[in-house]
Design an enzyme around this catalytic site. Structure first.
Site, mmCIF file in Angstrom:
data_model
loop_
_atom_site.group_PDB
_atom_site.id
_atom_site.type_symbol
_atom_site.label_atom_id
_atom_site.label_comp_id
_atom_site.label_asym_id
_atom_site.label_seq_id
_atom_site.Cartn_x
_atom_site.Cartn_y
_atom_site.Cartn_z
ATOM 1 N N GLN A 1 26.492 7.327 18.027
ATOM 2 C CA GLN A 1 26.336 6.107 18.032
ATOM 3 C C GLN A 1 26.683 4.850 16.830
ATOM 4 O OE1 GLN A 1 21.940 5.861 18.866
ATOM 5 N NE2 GLN A 1 22.378 4.983 21.204
ATOM 6 N N CYS B 1 18.457 1.197 20.538
ATOM 7 C CA CYS B 1 17.210 1.396 20.526
ATOM 8 C C CYS B 1 16.088 1.392 20.332
ATOM 9 C CB CYS B 1 16.479 2.941 21.779
ATOM 10 S SG CYS B 1 16.126 4.560 21.376
ATOM 11 N N SER C 1 14.752 7.795 13.305
ATOM 12 C CA SER C 1 14.540 7.531 14.209
ATOM 13 C C SER C 1 12.848 7.738 14.820
ATOM 14 C CB SER C 1 15.368 8.587 14.746
ATOM 15 O OG SER C 1 17.009 8.127 14.602
ATOM 16 N N TYR D 1 23.273 7.692 27.329
ATOM 17 C CA TYR D 1 21.337 8.251 27.600
ATOM 18 C C TYR D 1 20.919 8.688 29.044
ATOM 19 C CZ TYR D 1 18.467 8.067 24.255
ATOM 20 O OH TYR D 1 17.100 8.475 23.102
#
Length: 435
Positions: free
Chosen positions: A122, A47, A111, A195
Site C-alpha cells: 500500500q 484500513c 499495524s 484484500y
C-alpha cells in the site's frame, strides 16, 4: 525537513478513521499544491490509518504549522466541513521520528496485526501515485524506497512471512476459534479487491472449500473465475446460507434490510469505511466482528520474530537519519569539486577538445567523490557527523547549509553530473530535473 501527519489506530478511534478515509492520491496532490514551501507529499490511506509524509522547506515551527494546517485544509476540501474536526487527534512527527515511523509502518510493526504484509504494498502504491502525479519529491521518494527495502530485510530477519500476522489472518484466527471445521463452513466474501484475494488465500490455508463471492459493483464473475470460487448476484440468499461472511470493499454493503430472517452467521467487517451497519450485529443469529474488535484482540505480547524485525527497523532508521545529517556537507563538496572540473572542461573545449578530455575528467571526478561521500555517511552512522561537517568546512572553506534548507534539485543535479560522462548539454538538462 521531513514530516508526517498521522491519524492511526493508536491515536484515533476507528469511528473517526472511517470518516477520515479519503482518496490518498487526491490528498497528496492537494497538500503538495497547498503552499510553496511544501515541496512534496505522499499520502497513505489504509484500513487503520490516514497519514501524509511531507517534504517542507521551512523552519521547524513553521513546517509543523504548515503540515497540520495543510492536512486540515486538504481533508476539508475532500471530506467536507466536518473533516476539520476529525484531525484533532492526528499527530505530527518530524525528521527522525517521521523516518522511524515510516520504516515501522512499512514493516508492518505499526499495524493492528503486527507484521501485516499488505501495508508495504500500500505504501509502494501511494509513493508511485504521488510520483506519477508530480506530488512527490526526491527526498520523499528516497526515504520511501529505503523504508520498503528495510521492510524486506525486517521480514526476512523476523520471519514475518511465516508468522503471517496480516489483518485478514488475525481476523480468521478469531473466527476459527468459534468453528469446528473450516472445510464444512459456508463462507461468503463481499468484495473483489486485493484484500479479498488475500482473504481467499488465508481461507484456503485453513482448509475452507465452500467459498462464494459477491460484488456490490458486479465484478464477482471475473474474480470468481480467477480465484476458482462460486460467484453470486443474490446477496440475500447468500447471506441466508453463509456461516461466515467477510466483507472487504470500499463501501457500505450490508445493512439491516439486507439480512434475511433466519440468517445465522458470523460477519467479519474488514472495511474502512465500515462495510456493515453496526445495527446488523444486534440482529438475532448474527455476530459482528469489526476492526475495533480485531484491534482489541490483537496480541499484546512481543514474539521473538517481532523483536528481531524491530531491531532491523530501528537500526535502518537510525542509519538513514544520521547519514542525512551529513548530506549538506557531501552536496557542498560535490558542488565545489564539480565547479573546478567544469572550469577545466570549459578550458579544454576552448582548445578544441573532441570530448575525450571531458569524459575523462567526469569519470575521474566520479571516482574521487565516491570515497569521501561513502565515508562521510559511514562516519555519520557512527556518531561522527559533526566532525565530518567541520572537516569539509575547514579543508575546503565551504559554507554548508543546514539539512532543513538543503536543495534536493541541486543535490541530484550535482550527483548526476559527477557520474555521467556526457556532453555539457545533457548535464545542464539533468540539473533542472527533480530528484
Amino acid at each position: 525537513m521531513l514530516l508526517c501527519v498521522t491519524a492511526n489506530h493508536r491515536n484515533t478511534p476507528f469511528e473517526t478513521l472511517e470518516r477520515l478515509s479519503v482518496d490518498a492520491g487526491r490528498l497528496a496532490e492537494s497538500l503538495a499544491a497547498g503552499a510553496a514551501e511544501v515541496r512534496g507529499a505522499v499520502a497513505v490511506s489504509t484500513c487503520n490509518r490516514v497519514e501524509v509524509y511531507l517534504d517542507i522547506d521551512a523552519a521547524p515551527l513553521a513546517a509543523h504549522a504548515l503540515a497540520r494546517h495543510g492536512f486540515e485544509r486538504a481533508l476539508t476540501e475532500l471530506g467536507g466541513a466536518d473533516a476539520r474536526e476529525l484531525t484533532t487527534t492526528a499527530e505530527v512527527l518530524d525528521d527522525a521520528a517521521a523516518v522511524h515511523h515510516l520504516f515501522s509502518v512499512c514493516a508492518g510493526l505499526d499495524s493492528v496485526a503486527v507484521g501485516e504484509e499488505e501495508i508495504v504494498g500500500q505504501v509502494r502504491r501511494a509513493a508511485t501515485l504521488a510520483r506519477e502525479t508530480g506530488a512527490s519529491s526526491g527526498r520523499l521518494e528516497h526515504v520511501v524506497q529505503e523504508a520498503i527495502r528495510t521492510a524486506r530485510a525486517a521480514r526476512a530477519q523476523g520471519d514475518a512471512s511465516r508468522t503471517g500476522r496480516s489483518l485478514a489472518r488475525l481476523a480468521l484466527d478469531l473466527v476459527g476459534s468459534r468453528l469446528t471445521d473450516w472445510a464444512s463452513t459456508e463462507v461468503l466474501i463481499i468484495g473483489t479487491g486485493r484484500y479479498a484475494a488475500t482473504t481467499v488465500a488465508s481461507l484456503r490455508e485453513r482448509g475452507a472449500q465452500n467459498i462464494t463471492v459477491y460484488s456490490p459493483t458486479g465484478r464477482a464473475q471475473l474474480f470468481a473465475q480467477r480465484q476458482g470460487l462460486e460467484p453470486t448476484n443474490d446477496l440475500s440468499a447468500s447471506l441466508h446460507r453463509a456461516d461466515v461472511v467477510i466483507t472487504c470493499t470500499t463501501r457500505l454493503s450490508v445493512g439491516v434490510d439486507d439480512v434475511p430472517a433466519g440468517a445465522r452467521a458470523l460477519i467479519v467487517d474488514l472495511g474502512l469505511p465500515r462495510n456493515v451497519d453496526p445495527a446488523v450485529g444486534a440482529l438475532d443469529g448474527i455476530a459482528l466482528l469489526d476492526l475495533e474488535t480485531i484491534r482489541l484482540h490483537a496480541p499484546l505480547v512481543h514474539w521473538s520474530a517481532e523483536e528481531d524485525a524491530r531491531a532491523v527497523v530501528d537500526a535502518a532508521a537510525h542509519s538513514y537519519v544520521t547519514a542525512a545529517s551529513v548530506e549538506p556537507a557531501v552536496v557542498a563538496l560535490r558542488e565545489h569539486v564539480l565547479g573546478v572540473v567544469q572550469a577545466e572542461i570549459d578550458r579544454a573545449r576552448s582548445r578544441g577538445d573532441d570530448g575525450r578530455v571531458e569524459e575523462a575528467l567526469r569519470h575521474l571526478t566520479s571516482v574521487l567523490l565516491h570515497t569521501p561521500s561513502t565515508l562521510a555517511r559511514r562516519h555519520a552512522a557512527a556518531g561522527r557527523g559533526e566532525q565530518v561537517v567541520a572537516a569539509v568546512r575547514t579543508l575546503y572553506g565551504l559554507d554548508i547549509e543546514p539539512v532543513a534548507a538543503e536543495n534536493d534539485a541541486t543535490s541530484d543535479a550535482t550527483s548526476d553530473a559527477a557520474t555521467a560522462p556526457q556532453a555539457a548539454t545533457r548535464s545542464s538538462s539533468a540539473s533542472s530535473a527533480k530528484p
